[in-house]
Design an enzyme around this catalytic site. Structure first.
Site, PDB file in Angstrom:
ATOM      1  N   HIS A  13       0.793  -1.217  -0.011  1.00  0.00           N
ATOM      2  CA  HIS A  13      -0.097  -0.083   0.177  1.00  0.00           C
ATOM      3  C   HIS A  13       0.872   1.336   0.171  1.00  0.00           C
ATOM      4  CE1 HIS A  13      -3.795   2.109   0.680  1.00  0.00           C
ATOM      5  NE2 HIS A  13      -3.083   3.162   1.469  1.00  0.00           N
ATOM      6  N   ARG A 106     -27.958  35.851   1.934  1.00  0.00           N
ATOM      7  CA  ARG A 106     -28.414  34.751   0.930  1.00  0.00           C
ATOM      8  C   ARG A 106     -29.430  35.101  -0.094  1.00  0.00           C
ATOM      9  NH1 ARG A 106     -32.540  30.482   3.674  1.00  0.00           N
ATOM     10  NH2 ARG A 106     -33.849  32.075   4.965  1.00  0.00           N
ATOM     11  N   GLU A 160     -22.824  16.193  -0.477  1.00  0.00           N
ATOM     12  CA  GLU A 160     -22.056  17.183  -0.398  1.00  0.00           C
ATOM     13  C   GLU A 160     -20.747  16.996  -1.251  1.00  0.00           C
ATOM     14  OE1 GLU A 160     -23.694  16.442   2.182  1.00  0.00           O
ATOM     15  OE2 GLU A 160     -24.872  18.114   2.690  1.00  0.00           O
ATOM     16  N   HIS A 211     -26.247  30.240   5.582  1.00  0.00           N
ATOM     17  CA  HIS A 211     -26.202  30.051   7.182  1.00  0.00           C
ATOM     18  C   HIS A 211     -24.794  29.850   7.818  1.00  0.00           C
ATOM     19  CE1 HIS A 211     -30.240  28.851   5.244  1.00  0.00           C
ATOM     20  NE2 HIS A 211     -30.655  28.391   6.796  1.00  0.00           N
TER      21      HIS A 211
END
Length: 414
Positions: A13, A106, A160, A211
Site C-alpha cells: 500500500h 443569501r 455534498e 447559514h
C-alpha cells in the site's frame, strides 16, 4: 497482483516492492522485458494517435458545418472555450445605499445569480438538496436531468462530496462552464476533500454557502459553523468571501466569476439573517479584500474591523465612539486572501502600523485574527460551540451586539 510475497497484503500500500520482489514478480508473470521496454505488439495496440487524428478531423469538419449553419451559437461556444466572459456581463450587478431595505445576504446571492444567469449562460449548478434554503435556483432554466441536458439547475441530492466532485469535473472538462455548488456552511466538512482539490487542481468552481454563523439560530450548535471559516481560509489558493451587505455580495460574485474563468475556486459565505446596507461599501472595495468604509480626520485612535453581518456592529459602535470624541476607522474585510495579495503600501493605508489599538468582530473563532489586531488589540469572537436559540438571541448572548462591541473597544482604548 503477481507479487509472490506481497500480493493480498497491506505491504504494497505505501511502499515499493523492492528490487528482489520486482525480480520475483517478473519471473512469476513471465515478463522478460527490461524496465520501460514496451513490446511492439503492446505499443501497436495502445497507440491511438492515428485514430485520434481521424476523430479530431471528423470533429473539426462537423463543427465547421455547424458554424456555417449556426454562426451565433458557434461563436458563443468558441467564447466558452476561450475562457472569455461576455462583454458587459457585470453591468447589471446591483448596488445599494443605506436607504435600501436590508436583506439576508443569501437573498442578495439569489438575486445576483438570477441577474447573471441570462448574461452568463455557462453558469450552471445547484444545491445538495437545500435549494430553497440556499436560494440557488436559476429562474431562467429548468432542471438538468435525463433528456433535458440544456437545463442548468442541477439537483445533486444529499451528497455534498459528490456535488463537489461533479462541479470539479465540469470545470476540469474545460468546456468553459462555470459550475457552482451550494449547501450550509457547516456542511463544507462533508465536502472538504472536494473543496481542497478544487484549489489544488485549479478548478474554476464557485462554492455558495449559506447559514454562515450562530446567527442561523434554532438548528443549534450542530449546524452553527464557528470554526469553519478559519479552516477554509487555511486552504491554499481558495478565495473565501464573507460579504457584509448587498454591495459586497455583488463584488464577491464579480471576483468569483472572473476567478472561475481563470481556473481558481472561490467560496462565498452568506447569512440567514437580515443585514443592513452600509455606508461606504463597494464592489471595488471587495476586490481589495479589505478596505475602509468609515473613516476619521487624521490618525485613528482605534480601528474596528469585521466581516459579514458583524460589520454593521462595527459601524454602529464607531458612530457612538465618534460621538464621544474618539477618532475611529471601520474596515470591512470580506476576503483575507484578496487583502493579502495587495502590495504593502495598500496594506499600510488600511492598517497603519502606528495604529495599535484594534478590534476585530466576527461570529467565528478568533483563530487568525491576531495577525490583524496585533498585541494591543482584541477579538470579539466565539471560541466555543453555539446554542439552540433564535438567531438574534444567540448573537446577543455570545457578545455580538453594539453594546458589547462598544465596551470592548473602550477596553482596548484604555
Amino acid at each position: 497482483m503477481g507479487s509472490p510475497n506481497k500480493q493480498d497484503t497491506a505491504g504494497v500500500h505505501g511502499a515499493a516492492l523492492g528490487a528482489d520482489e520486482v525480480a520475483l514478480t517478473r519471473k512469476n508473470l513471465g515478463w522478460d522485458y527490461e524496465p520501460f521496454d514496451i513490446p511492439q505488439d503492446v505499443l501497436k495496440a495502445m497507440n491511438k494517435a492515428e485514430q485520434g487524428a481521424s476523430y479530431e478531423a471528423e470533429w473539426n469538419q462537423a463543427f465547421a458545418a455547424y458554424k456555417a449553419k449556426y454562426p451565433t451559437e458557434a461563436a458563443e461556444f468558441e467564447r466558452y472555450l476561450s475562457g472569455q466572459l461576455p462583454d458587459g456581463w457585470d453591468k447589471d450587478l446591483p448596488t445599494f445605499t443605506p436607504d435600501d431595505d436590508g436583506q439576508p445576504t443569501r437573498k442578495h446571492s439569489a438575486a445576483i445569480l438570477n441577474i447573471l444567469a441570462p448574461v452568463v449562460p455557462e453558469l450552471i449548478g445547484g444545491s445538495a438538496d437545500l435549494t430553497h434554503s440556499n436560494l440557488t435556483e436559476l429562474k431562467v432554466s429548468g432542471d438538468f436531468q435525463k433528456g433535458a441536458y440544456a437545463n442548468r439547475n442541477v439537483h445533486f441530492g444529499v451528497r455534498e462530496h459528490g456535488m463537489g466532485a461533479i462541479c470539479n469535473g465540469m470545470s476540469l472538462h474545460n468546456s468553459g462552464l462555470i459550475p457552482y455548488g451550494a449547501t450550509f456552511l457547516i456542511f463544507t466538512d462533508y465536502m472538504r476533500a472536494s473543496i481542497r482539490l478544487s484549489a489544488l487542481s485549479q478548478v474554476g468552481a464557485i462554492w455558495v454557502m449559506t447559514h454562515d454563523s450562530i446567527g442561523q439560530g434554532e438548528d443549534g450548535p450542530t449546524h452553527q459553523p464557528v470554526e469553519v471559516l478559519a479552516s477554509l481560509r487555511a486552504i491554499p489558493d481558495l478565495t473565501v468571501f464573507r460579504p457584509a451587505d448587498g454591495n459586497e455580495c455583488s463584488g464577491a460574485y464579480k471576483v468569483a466569476v472572473e476567478k472561475a474563468k481563470a481556473h481558481a475556486p472561490s467560496l462565498l459565505a452568506f447569512t440567514r439573517q437580515k443585514v443592513p446596507n452600509l455606508p461606504g461599501t463597494s464592489m471595488e472595495g471587495v476586490a481589495k479584500g479589505a478596505y475602509t468604509i468609515v473613516d476619521c480626520d487624521g490618525t485613528p485612535d482605534i480601528i474596528l474591523m469585521g466581516t459579514g453581518s458583524e460589520v454593521s456592529l462595527c459601524v454602529a459602535a464607531a458612530e457612538k465612539l465618534t460621538g464621544e470624541g474618539k477618532k475611529v476607522r471601520v474596515v470591512s474585510m470580506p476576503s483575507w486572501e484578496l487583502f493579502e495579495a495587495q502590495d504593502e503600501a495598500y496594506k499600510e493605508s488600511v492598517f497603519p502600523k502606528a495604529v495599535t489599538k484594534r478590534l476585530s468582530v466576527e461570529a467565528g473563532v478568533s483563530f487568525g485574527w491576531s495577525k490583524y489586531v496585533g498585541p494591543e488589540g482584541y477579538s470579539v469572537s466565539i471560541d466555543t460551540f453555539g446554542a439552540s436559540a433564535p438567531g438574534g438571541t444567540c448573537m446577543e448572548k455570545f457578545g455580538f451586539s453594539v453594546d458589547n462591541v462598544l465596551a470592548k473597544a473602550k477596553a482596548v482604548l484604555g
